[in-house]
Design a protein around this motif. Structure first.
Motif, short mmCIF file in Angstrom:
data_model
loop_
_atom_site.label_atom_id
_atom_site.label_comp_id
_atom_site.label_asym_id
_atom_site.label_seq_id
_atom_site.Cartn_x
_atom_site.Cartn_y
_atom_site.Cartn_z
N UNK A 79 4.40 -6.38 -4.47
CA UNK A 79 5.73 -5.93 -4.88
C UNK A 79 6.15 -4.83 -3.95
N UNK A 80 5.54 -4.55 -2.70
CA UNK A 80 6.04 -3.50 -1.75
C UNK A 80 5.28 -2.24 -1.83
N UNK A 81 4.12 -2.32 -2.68
CA UNK A 81 3.40 -1.23 -2.78
C UNK A 81 1.79 -1.43 -2.58
N UNK A 82 1.01 -0.33 -2.11
CA UNK A 82 -0.26 -0.83 -2.27
C UNK A 82 -0.88 -0.73 -3.68
N UNK A 118 8.00 3.14 -1.36
CA UNK A 118 7.16 4.23 -1.24
C UNK A 118 5.93 3.82 -0.92
N UNK A 119 5.87 3.03 0.30
CA UNK A 119 4.56 2.52 0.93
C UNK A 119 3.85 3.44 1.71
N UNK A 120 2.74 3.97 1.18
CA UNK A 120 1.93 4.87 2.27
C UNK A 120 0.61 3.80 2.52
N UNK A 121 0.29 4.04 3.77
CA UNK A 121 -0.74 3.18 4.31
C UNK A 121 -1.39 3.93 5.36
#
Length: 254
Positions: free
Chosen positions: A211-214, A30-33
């Motif tokens: 681990x895949x998230x910010x 659920x990466x938001x950038x």
């Protein structure tokens, strides 16, 4: 450093709730950038954090399992990708061709006027090396040529993976100045680096991936309270939950 872009301006690059797995391994969660025009966004993370996967998704090289990518407020399409330049996974050069002919090949592929080649070689510090075979270049010269390729179409969004690798100290300073100049023209720059001190000199905003998230996204000065490299290193280690100080030098693309 760059001034903040007006809130109403669309982000240069957005990843929205992106998830990506390979088999049973979830690499992005659920990466938001959000990277904005006129600013340099530094992406940091230890080995395996997911930076390379995030870049590949942003460039349309990998399809996310869920989520979306936007470029300058538009969905990821061939048309929107035309606004993006990138230098990732090391220089992709034709070693038997000269620097100028390498760029000429890309001009023909992208429909770019070859008249841009000369000024572009000057801009990246290869003005006197245009006729030299790329295979004979030093690592630093190959990096410069790769950067010229990324800039060939005059993109509004630029993604650079470890752009300072192979550059000598003077080359790193010149790269920093070029990145800052591009941002000052209203472009969106997204840069990964394992050199925390260089991030402190180059970037306006920071994203820390674990681990895949910010685990952090925001202005650089708010992350550590200072642009001091040692304070930045300590804040980075705390953010990613690392206990071994040597991990601070491993903030490289996974």
């Amino acid at each position: 450093m760059s001034t903040a872009t007006a809130p109403s301006a669309p982000a240069g690059l957005r990843l929205i709730n992106v998830t990506k797995s390979f088999g049973h391994q979830e690499v992005l969660r659920s990466l938001s950038l959000t990277a904005r025009p006129g600013r340099v966004y530094g992406l940091l993370g230890l080995n395996g954090a997911g930076k390379s996967t995030a870049f590949n998704v942003a460039l349309g090289l990998l399809r996310p399992d869920t989520g979306a990518v936007e470029i300058q407020g538009s969905a990821l399409t061939r048309q929107s990708l035309a606004q993006v330049g990138a230098a990732i996974n090391g220089p992709a050069l034709f070693p038997q061709l000269s620097a100028r002919r390498n760029l000429l090949v890309h001009c023909r592929l992208t429909g770019t006027d070859p008249a841009v080649i000369g000024p572009l070689l000057e801009r990246v510090g290869l003005g006197q090396a245009g006729s030299k075979r790329a295979g004979a270049f030093s690592t630093g010269m190959k990096v410069r040529l790769s950067l010229a390729m990324a800039l060939l179409t005059d993109p509004q969004v630029l993604i650079l993976d470890e752009p300072q690798n192979g550059l000598d100290p003077q080359g790193i300073i010149e790269l920093r100045d070029l990145v800052r100049a591009l941002a000052s023209q209203g472009r969106t720059l997204v840069v990964s680096s394992h050199q925390l001190g260089e991030i402190a000199h180059m970037c306006d905003d920071l994203g820390v991936l674990a681990s895949g998230s910010l685990v952090y996204e925001g202005p650089l000065e708010d992350f550590a309270g200072t642009d001091d490299p040692q304070a930045l290193e300590a804040a980075f280690l705390r953010a990613v939950g690392a206990t071994d100080p040597t991990h601070a030098t491993e903030a490289v693309a996974s």
